[in-house]
Design a protein around this motif. Structure first.
Motif, PDB file in Angstrom:
ATOM      1  N   GLU A   1      -5.681  -0.925  15.145  1.00  0.00           N
ATOM      2  CA  GLU A   1      -6.341  -1.154  16.428  1.00  0.00           C
ATOM      3  C   GLU A   1      -5.936  -2.532  16.919  1.00  0.00           C
ATOM      4  O   GLU A   1      -5.722  -3.442  16.119  1.00  0.00           O
ATOM      5  N   ASP A   2      -5.852  -2.679  18.229  1.00  0.00           N
ATOM      6  CA  ASP A   2      -5.462  -3.980  18.770  1.00  0.00           C
ATOM      7  C   ASP A   2      -6.607  -4.985  18.671  1.00  0.00           C
ATOM      8  O   ASP A   2      -6.448  -6.065  18.117  1.00  0.00           O
ATOM      9  N   VAL A   3      -7.771  -4.627  19.192  1.00  0.00           N
ATOM     10  CA  VAL A   3      -8.933  -5.517  19.171  1.00  0.00           C
ATOM     11  C   VAL A   3     -10.146  -4.700  18.733  1.00  0.00           C
ATOM     12  O   VAL A   3     -10.357  -3.594  19.225  1.00  0.00           O
ATOM     13  N   THR A   4     -10.927  -5.250  17.821  1.00  0.00           N
ATOM     14  CA  THR A   4     -12.096  -4.542  17.309  1.00  0.00           C
ATOM     15  C   THR A   4     -13.350  -5.370  17.571  1.00  0.00           C
ATOM     16  O   THR A   4     -13.383  -6.561  17.267  1.00  0.00           O
ATOM     17  N   THR A   5     -14.351  -4.717  18.144  1.00  0.00           N
ATOM     18  CA  THR A   5     -15.633  -5.377  18.388  1.00  0.00           C
ATOM     19  C   THR A   5     -16.661  -4.826  17.409  1.00  0.00           C
ATOM     20  O   THR A   5     -16.998  -5.469  16.426  1.00  0.00           O
ATOM     21  N   THR A   6     -17.131  -3.611  17.656  1.00  0.00           N
ATOM     22  CA  THR A   6     -18.136  -2.998  16.782  1.00  0.00           C
ATOM     23  C   THR A   6     -17.529  -2.008  15.798  1.00  0.00           C
ATOM     24  O   THR A   6     -18.198  -1.577  14.868  1.00  0.00           O
ATOM     25  N   GLY A   7     -16.285  -1.626  16.035  1.00  0.00           N
ATOM     26  CA  GLY A   7     -15.622  -0.645  15.181  1.00  0.00           C
ATOM     27  C   GLY A   7     -15.733   0.774  15.692  1.00  0.00           C
ATOM     28  O   GLY A   7     -15.143   1.690  15.124  1.00  0.00           O
ATOM     29  N   GLY A   8     -16.465   0.986  16.775  1.00  0.00           N
ATOM     30  CA  GLY A   8     -16.699   2.335  17.280  1.00  0.00           C
ATOM     31  C   GLY A   8     -15.438   3.106  17.628  1.00  0.00           C
ATOM     32  O   GLY A   8     -15.316   4.289  17.298  1.00  0.00           O
ATOM     33  N   SER A   9     -14.489   2.467  18.284  1.00  0.00           N
ATOM     34  CA  SER A   9     -13.251   3.161  18.665  1.00  0.00           C
ATOM     35  C   SER A   9     -12.438   3.552  17.436  1.00  0.00           C
ATOM     36  O   SER A   9     -11.924   4.671  17.344  1.00  0.00           O
ATOM     37  N   ALA A  10     -12.319   2.636  16.494  1.00  0.00           N
ATOM     38  CA  ALA A  10     -11.552   2.944  15.281  1.00  0.00           C
ATOM     39  C   ALA A  10     -12.234   4.048  14.475  1.00  0.00           C
ATOM     40  O   ALA A  10     -11.557   4.904  13.893  1.00  0.00           O
ATOM     41  N   ILE A  11     -13.556   4.056  14.464  1.00  0.00           N
ATOM     42  CA  ILE A  11     -14.272   5.100  13.720  1.00  0.00           C
ATOM     43  C   ILE A  11     -14.028   6.469  14.353  1.00  0.00           C
ATOM     44  O   ILE A  11     -13.902   7.470  13.642  1.00  0.00           O
ATOM     45  N   LYS A  12     -13.883   6.539  15.687  1.00  0.00           N
ATOM     46  CA  LYS A  12     -13.515   7.808  16.331  1.00  0.00           C
ATOM     47  C   LYS A  12     -12.160   8.284  15.817  1.00  0.00           C
ATOM     48  O   LYS A  12     -11.970   9.470  15.534  1.00  0.00           O
ATOM     49  N   ALA A  13     -11.218   7.366  15.705  1.00  0.00           N
ATOM     50  CA  ALA A  13      -9.897   7.722  15.184  1.00  0.00           C
ATOM     51  C   ALA A  13      -9.997   8.160  13.726  1.00  0.00           C
ATOM     52  O   ALA A  13      -9.382   9.149  13.324  1.00  0.00           O
ATOM     53  N   VAL A  14     -10.777   7.439  12.936  1.00  0.00           N
ATOM     54  CA  VAL A  14     -10.972   7.788  11.524  1.00  0.00           C
ATOM     55  C   VAL A  14     -11.489   9.218  11.412  1.00  0.00           C
ATOM     56  O   VAL A  14     -10.984  10.016  10.611  1.00  0.00           O
ATOM     57  N   GLU A  15     -12.495   9.556  12.213  1.00  0.00           N
ATOM     58  CA  GLU A  15     -13.089  10.896  12.141  1.00  0.00           C
ATOM     59  C   GLU A  15     -12.065  11.976  12.455  1.00  0.00           C
ATOM     60  O   GLU A  15     -11.977  12.988  11.757  1.00  0.00           O
ATOM     61  N   ALA A  16     -11.262  11.773  13.500  1.00  0.00           N
ATOM     62  CA  ALA A  16     -10.251  12.770  13.874  1.00  0.00           C
ATOM     63  C   ALA A  16      -9.192  12.919  12.788  1.00  0.00           C
ATOM     64  O   ALA A  16      -8.762  14.034  12.474  1.00  0.00           O
TER      65      ALA A  16
ATOM     66  N   GLU B   1       0.873  -1.179   0.000  1.00  0.00           N
ATOM     67  CA  GLU B   1       0.000   0.000   0.000  1.00  0.00           C
ATOM     68  C   GLU B   1       0.911   1.230   0.000  1.00  0.00           C
ATOM     69  O   GLU B   1       2.018   1.190   0.517  1.00  0.00           O
ATOM     70  N   LYS B   2       0.458   2.296  -0.558  1.00  0.00           N
ATOM     71  CA  LYS B   2       1.221   3.541  -0.482  1.00  0.00           C
ATOM     72  C   LYS B   2       0.732   4.283   0.760  1.00  0.00           C
ATOM     73  O   LYS B   2      -0.212   5.053   0.696  1.00  0.00           O
ATOM     74  N   VAL B   3       1.384   4.004   1.887  1.00  0.00           N
ATOM     75  CA  VAL B   3       0.960   4.525   3.183  1.00  0.00           C
ATOM     76  C   VAL B   3       1.982   5.531   3.692  1.00  0.00           C
ATOM     77  O   VAL B   3       3.185   5.259   3.685  1.00  0.00           O
ATOM     78  N   ASP B   4       1.491   6.681   4.126  1.00  0.00           N
ATOM     79  CA  ASP B   4       2.364   7.701   4.703  1.00  0.00           C
ATOM     80  C   ASP B   4       2.432   7.595   6.221  1.00  0.00           C
ATOM     81  O   ASP B   4       3.487   7.824   6.816  1.00  0.00           O
ATOM     82  N   TYR B   5       1.291   7.284   6.842  1.00  0.00           N
ATOM     83  CA  TYR B   5       1.196   7.265   8.298  1.00  0.00           C
ATOM     84  C   TYR B   5       0.363   6.081   8.762  1.00  0.00           C
ATOM     85  O   TYR B   5      -0.556   5.644   8.068  1.00  0.00           O
ATOM     86  N   VAL B   6       0.666   5.643   9.969  1.00  0.00           N
ATOM     87  CA  VAL B   6      -0.116   4.609  10.629  1.00  0.00           C
ATOM     88  C   VAL B   6      -0.362   5.076  12.061  1.00  0.00           C
ATOM     89  O   VAL B   6       0.516   5.651  12.699  1.00  0.00           O
ATOM     90  N   GLY B   7      -1.579   4.865  12.541  1.00  0.00           N
ATOM     91  CA  GLY B   7      -1.896   5.269  13.909  1.00  0.00           C
ATOM     92  C   GLY B   7      -3.322   4.909  14.239  1.00  0.00           C
ATOM     93  O   GLY B   7      -4.031   4.307  13.433  1.00  0.00           O
ATOM     94  N   GLY B   8      -3.732   5.284  15.429  1.00  0.00           N
ATOM     95  CA  GLY B   8      -5.087   4.991  15.853  1.00  0.00           C
ATOM     96  C   GLY B   8      -5.346   5.571  17.222  1.00  0.00           C
ATOM     97  O   GLY B   8      -4.558   6.363  17.747  1.00  0.00           O
ATOM     98  N   LEU B   9      -6.443   5.141  17.803  1.00  0.00           N
ATOM     99  CA  LEU B   9      -6.894   5.678  19.078  1.00  0.00           C
ATOM    100  C   LEU B   9      -6.010   5.189  20.215  1.00  0.00           C
ATOM    101  O   LEU B   9      -5.644   4.012  20.271  1.00  0.00           O
ATOM    102  N   GLU B  10      -5.674   6.140  21.121  1.00  0.00           N
ATOM    103  CA  GLU B  10      -4.939   5.721  22.312  1.00  0.00           C
ATOM    104  C   GLU B  10      -5.811   4.757  23.099  1.00  0.00           C
ATOM    105  O   GLU B  10      -7.020   4.818  23.008  1.00  0.00           O
ATOM    106  N   MET B  11      -5.389   3.875  23.724  1.00  0.00           N
ATOM    107  CA  MET B  11      -4.088   3.400  24.101  1.00  0.00           C
ATOM    108  C   MET B  11      -3.668   2.236  23.211  1.00  0.00           C
ATOM    109  O   MET B  11      -2.480   2.038  22.971  1.00  0.00           O
ATOM    110  N   GLY B  12      -4.638   1.498  22.701  1.00  0.00           N
ATOM    111  CA  GLY B  12      -4.328   0.274  21.977  1.00  0.00           C
ATOM    112  C   GLY B  12      -3.448   0.442  20.761  1.00  0.00           C
ATOM    113  O   GLY B  12      -2.639  -0.430  20.452  1.00  0.00           O
ATOM    114  N   ALA B  13      -3.562   1.561  20.062  1.00  0.00           N
ATOM    115  CA  ALA B  13      -2.792   1.734  18.829  1.00  0.00           C
ATOM    116  C   ALA B  13      -1.372   2.231  19.069  1.00  0.00           C
ATOM    117  O   ALA B  13      -0.520   2.099  18.197  1.00  0.00           O
TER     118      ALA B  13
END
Length: 187
Positions: free
Chosen positions: A128-143, A62-74
């Motif tokens: 993300e370390d563990v995903t259930t409904t995707g809610g935490s990752a979607i918060k990171a996506v929005e930011a 993938e042509k990726v510039d950055y990787v990250g996510g919501l604290e703390m798991g990412a």
């Protein structure tokens, strides 16, 4: 070590250090009789190395510039991926998203960028370390989207298979996982 051997070894580490049975309340608010706490795996030298290796291999083309996510798991995951990407001569920078901006200092939602550095126009992967409904990752996506970045993938280490795939599809976000919960439950 081959990719399949690395994957098998990492599954053993997750099973030993990060998987358990017993009633627990998840970040989504749901109750469950099993859990994954990947922090012991992410902070273990071998576990961190294998997570970074398998994640990097997933992102390499993938042509990726950055990787990250919501604290703390990412946070430990993004740092390990950034370090390995440098060693592989294919640098991918890291960031993390605060659950709530600090009330002092720069009051940033997205951290880890140098002064003058921006995610605007950059291709980002949310991890993300563990995903259930995707809610935490979607918060990171929005930011991250608010920062002007393009989200090219949401990548979780373990998908609990409880609605995240559908949530990301509905949001138009590509989603992949290294493991599915069923791989640990059906052993």
């Amino acid at each position: 070590m081959s990719k399949s051997a690395s994957r098998a070894r990492l599954a053993d580490i997750i099973r030993t250090r990060s998987f358990g049975r017993g009633e627990i309340t998840l970040a989504s608010g749901r109750k469950s009789d099993f859990y994954f706490n990947l922090k012991p795996t992410m902070l273990d030298p071998e576990g961190a190395a294998l997570l970074a290796e398998l994640t990097y291999e997933t992102l390499r083309d993938e042509k990726v510039d950055y990787v990250g996510g919501l604290e703390m798991g990412a946070v430990p995951l993004a740092g390990a991926i950034a370090q390995l990407s440098w060693l592989k001569n294919h640098p991918i920078s890291a960031f993390f998203v605060r659950k709530k901006p600090k009330e002092h200092g720069a009051r940033l939602s997205v951290e880890g960028l140098a002064k003058g550095e921006s995610l605007a126009g950059k291709r980002c992967v949310i991890v993300e370390d563990v995903t259930t409904t995707g809610g935490s990752a979607i918060k990171a996506v929005e930011a991250v989207k608010e920062s002007g970045a393009e989200i090219v993938l949401v990548l979780t280490m373990v998908d609990r298979e409880e609605g995240a795939t559908e949530a990301f599809a509905a949001a138009g976000l590509p989603f992949r996982s290294l493991y599915k919960a069923s791989e640990f439950l059906n052993v």
